[in-house]
Design a protein around this motif. Structure first.
Motif, PDB file in Angstrom:
ATOM      1  N   ARG A 181     -13.241  26.131  -6.103  1.00 50.99           N
ATOM      2  CA  ARG A 181     -13.871  25.176  -7.026  1.00 50.99           C
ATOM      3  C   ARG A 181     -13.683  23.742  -6.542  1.00 50.99           C
ATOM      4  O   ARG A 181     -14.587  22.914  -6.632  1.00 50.99           O
ATOM      5  CB  ARG A 181     -13.279  25.357  -8.418  1.00 50.99           C
ATOM      6  CG  ARG A 181     -13.899  24.504  -9.476  1.00 50.99           C
ATOM      7  CD  ARG A 181     -13.275  24.843 -10.842  1.00 50.99           C
ATOM      8  NE  ARG A 181     -13.714  23.942 -11.857  1.00 50.99           N
ATOM      9  CZ  ARG A 181     -14.853  24.030 -12.522  1.00 50.99           C
ATOM     10  NH1 ARG A 181     -15.676  25.021 -12.259  1.00 50.99           N
ATOM     11  NH2 ARG A 181     -15.178  23.152 -13.433  1.00 50.99           N
TER      12      ARG A 181
ATOM     13  N   GLN B 294     -21.705  22.567  -8.816  1.00 52.63           N
ATOM     14  CA  GLN B 294     -21.131  23.417  -9.861  1.00 52.63           C
ATOM     15  C   GLN B 294     -22.016  23.385 -11.106  1.00 52.63           C
ATOM     16  O   GLN B 294     -22.223  24.411 -11.752  1.00 52.63           O
ATOM     17  CB  GLN B 294     -19.721  22.942 -10.233  1.00 52.63           C
ATOM     18  CG  GLN B 294     -18.706  23.175  -9.144  1.00 52.63           C
ATOM     19  CD  GLN B 294     -17.343  22.668  -9.536  1.00 52.63           C
ATOM     20  OE1 GLN B 294     -16.931  22.751 -10.689  1.00 52.63           O
ATOM     21  NE2 GLN B 294     -16.613  22.139  -8.561  1.00 52.63           N
ATOM     22  N   ASP B 295     -22.579  22.203 -11.415  1.00 50.06           N
ATOM     23  CA  ASP B 295     -23.455  22.061 -12.578  1.00 50.06           C
ATOM     24  C   ASP B 295     -24.807  22.731 -12.360  1.00 50.06           C
ATOM     25  O   ASP B 295     -25.420  23.228 -13.294  1.00 50.06           O
ATOM     26  CB  ASP B 295     -23.674  20.581 -12.910  1.00 50.06           C
ATOM     27  CG  ASP B 295     -22.395  19.905 -13.395  1.00 50.06           C
ATOM     28  OD1 ASP B 295     -21.468  20.622 -13.830  1.00 50.06           O
ATOM     29  OD2 ASP B 295     -22.331  18.659 -13.323  1.00 50.06           O
ATOM     30  N   ASP B 296     -25.274  22.732 -11.117  1.00 50.92           N
ATOM     31  CA  ASP B 296     -26.571  23.330 -10.788  1.00 50.92           C
ATOM     32  C   ASP B 296     -26.476  24.025  -9.424  1.00 50.92           C
ATOM     33  O   ASP B 296     -26.752  23.414  -8.390  1.00 50.92           O
ATOM     34  CB  ASP B 296     -27.662  22.261 -10.753  1.00 50.92           C
ATOM     35  CG  ASP B 296     -29.056  22.845 -10.535  1.00 50.92           C
ATOM     36  OD1 ASP B 296     -29.187  24.085 -10.373  1.00 50.92           O
ATOM     37  OD2 ASP B 296     -30.021  22.062 -10.522  1.00 50.92           O
TER      38      ASP B 296
ATOM     39  N   THR C 136     -19.188  18.637  -7.739  1.00 51.11           N
ATOM     40  CA  THR C 136     -19.462  18.813  -9.169  1.00 51.11           C
ATOM     41  C   THR C 136     -20.945  19.035  -9.438  1.00 51.11           C
ATOM     42  O   THR C 136     -21.310  19.883 -10.259  1.00 51.11           O
ATOM     43  CB  THR C 136     -18.956  17.588  -9.957  1.00 51.11           C
ATOM     44  OG1 THR C 136     -17.577  17.393  -9.642  1.00 51.11           O
ATOM     45  CG2 THR C 136     -19.104  17.795 -11.450  1.00 51.11           C
ATOM     46  N   TYR C 137     -21.811  18.303  -8.735  1.00 51.62           N
ATOM     47  CA  TYR C 137     -23.248  18.454  -8.997  1.00 51.62           C
ATOM     48  C   TYR C 137     -23.742  19.853  -8.627  1.00 51.62           C
ATOM     49  O   TYR C 137     -24.666  20.369  -9.250  1.00 51.62           O
ATOM     50  CB  TYR C 137     -24.062  17.367  -8.277  1.00 51.62           C
ATOM     51  CG  TYR C 137     -24.098  17.459  -6.769  1.00 51.62           C
ATOM     52  CD1 TYR C 137     -25.086  18.205  -6.123  1.00 51.62           C
ATOM     53  CD2 TYR C 137     -23.168  16.782  -5.989  1.00 51.62           C
ATOM     54  CE1 TYR C 137     -25.121  18.290  -4.743  1.00 51.62           C
ATOM     55  CE2 TYR C 137     -23.208  16.859  -4.612  1.00 51.62           C
ATOM     56  CZ  TYR C 137     -24.182  17.609  -3.982  1.00 51.62           C
ATOM     57  OH  TYR C 137     -24.226  17.696  -2.611  1.00 51.62           O
TER      58      TYR C 137
END
Length: 148
Positions: free
Chosen positions: A54, A62-64, A59-60
């Protein structure tokens, strides 16, 4: 069966261990996670392999997850770049800031309850405040199913 009967020797790392070295240990031994100890060797936290993965993914993404295709560097390069210069303490998840620990005389059900409560792939087994081993989720399942 008690926790001490299920406990296994297991590699551990310190809070100030190089994060890349910890990632290599997780990968080479195919560990679900690793116990992190304080300078006195007492269990301090758990670093799940999934947390290291992770940490590597922006992060972007992980979000999409469909955006993963925009990443053009190799995963190896990404691992090295993200972990270089970091210590294990830098990549620990907040929810496992304290290691789930069970007493050596805890039962299988008590061990399972602790593991479930912390959503941890492993727990430390302690006796008189000393870590005597680790129980992984797969070892717990194996011990639980032996009597079936």
């Amino acid at each position: 069966m008690h926790a001490s009967q299920m406990a296994e020797d297991y590699p551990v790392v310190g809070l100030d261990t190089d994060a890349l070295d910890a990632a290599r240990l997780l990968a080479e031994h195919r560990l679900p996670g690793i116990v992190v100890t304080d300078p006195k060797g007492r269990p301090e936290a758990v670093l799940p392999a999934s947390q290291v993965v992770r940490f590597l993914v922006p992060t972007y993404v992980q979000d999409d997850p469909s955006l993963a295709g925009v990443l053009n560097e190799s995963m190896c390069d990404r691992v090295v770049a993200k972990l270089r210069g970091k210590k294990v303490r830098d990549v620990l998840p907040e929810r496992l800031a304290k290691v789930p620990a069970v007493e050596a005389d805890d039962t299988v059900i008590e061990v399972a309850a602790t593991m479930a409560q912390f959503r941890s792939p492993l727990v430390a087994v302690v006796k008189d405040s000393e870590m005597i081993g680790v129980i992984t989720a797969s070892r717990l399942l194996q011990a639980s199913l032996q009597s079936c």
